[in-house]
Design a protein around this motif. Structure first.
Motif, PDB file in Angstrom:
ATOM      1  N   ALA A  50      35.335 -13.942 -19.841  1.00  0.00           N
ATOM      2  CA  ALA A  50      34.415 -14.828 -20.553  1.00  0.00           C
ATOM      3  C   ALA A  50      33.578 -14.053 -21.575  1.00  0.00           C
ATOM      4  O   ALA A  50      33.337 -14.546 -22.683  1.00  0.00           O
ATOM      5  CB  ALA A  50      33.512 -15.547 -19.571  1.00  0.00           C
TER       6      ALA A  50
ATOM      7  N   ASP B 251      31.330 -20.733 -20.316  1.00  0.00           N
ATOM      8  CA  ASP B 251      30.755 -20.580 -18.979  1.00  0.00           C
ATOM      9  C   ASP B 251      31.344 -21.577 -17.988  1.00  0.00           C
ATOM     10  O   ASP B 251      31.546 -21.256 -16.814  1.00  0.00           O
ATOM     11  CB  ASP B 251      29.232 -20.742 -19.018  1.00  0.00           C
ATOM     12  N   LYS B 252      31.625 -22.796 -18.436  1.00  0.00           N
ATOM     13  CA  LYS B 252      32.169 -23.845 -17.568  1.00  0.00           C
ATOM     14  C   LYS B 252      33.699 -23.807 -17.502  1.00  0.00           C
ATOM     15  O   LYS B 252      34.321 -24.691 -16.920  1.00  0.00           O
ATOM     16  CB  LYS B 252      31.728 -25.231 -18.064  1.00  0.00           C
TER      17      LYS B 252
ATOM     18  N   LYS C  52      33.249 -14.845 -25.486  1.00  0.00           N
ATOM     19  CA  LYS C  52      31.952 -15.088 -26.109  1.00  0.00           C
ATOM     20  C   LYS C  52      31.747 -14.185 -27.321  1.00  0.00           C
ATOM     21  O   LYS C  52      31.256 -14.631 -28.358  1.00  0.00           O
ATOM     22  CB  LYS C  52      30.816 -14.866 -25.103  1.00  0.00           C
TER      23      LYS C  52
END
Length: 182
Positions: free
Chosen positions: A59, A87-88, A63
């Motif tokens: 992640a 994040d989800k 990002k």
């Protein structure tokens, strides 16, 4: 593999949330422009599409890349929304979410999408004629054209607005003539 039904069920609430944020900040059109630009980038960049679709990429790496792509000029609400998707673990559905957002934006603006397929690129006058015809048919306030080139049409064009298709191509005319003769 993405299922269309599952994708729609997941993309719809996120697109509605993005539209809600955009409307509350009077940024609906700006978000629409950013969504179109990002969709175009996704369509033309296989490495970016691979980064988004690959669940094994961490992640933090996603990002960093997304922040770099958006740059410093990106809207902070939009940037936070994309980071939330990471994040989800929903970045996989980014393309569907952006497309659904554009659908919601068209509904808000009373705009219809006309998909035009022609044998050769259309001139400005021809595009305006198509827009005028679609406006007359749909009673919409605006028309958004999405053009494609298909050399197999021989000539003419095909206009698709929602579920309505207007086939004014030579290939379509030849096919209809063939059906009448047989």
């Amino acid at each position: 593999m993405k299922s269309n039904i599952e994708t729609a069920e997941i993309a719809q609430p996120y697109a509605q949330a993005l539209m809600s944020i955009a409307q509350s900040q009077n940024l609906a059109e700006q978000f629409g422009e950013d969504a179109r630009a990002l969709l175009n980038l996704l369509k033309n960049s296989a490495p970016l599409q691979n980064l988004i679709d690959n669940p094994f990429i961490q992640a933090e790496r996603k990002k960093a890349v997304l922040t770099q792509i958006l740059g410093d000029g990106a809207n902070p609400y939009l940037r936070r929304f994309f980071l939330l998707l990471i994040d989800k673990r929903r970045l996989f559905f980014l393309e569907a979410i952006l497309q659904q957002y554009l659908v919601l934006l068209r509904q808000l603006n009373q705009t219809v999408l006309a998909e035009v397929t022609s044998a050769i690129p259309l001139t400005e006058a021809q595009q305006q004629a198509v827009i005028d015809k679609v406006l007359a048919i749909t009673n919409a306030h605006q028309v958004e054209l999405e053009t494609k080139i298909d050399r197999d049409l021989i000539g003419g064009l095909i206009i698709k607005v929602g579920s309505q298709v207007i086939d004014a191509s030579l290939r379509g005319q030849l096919r209809r003539l063939s059906l009448r003769l047989t």
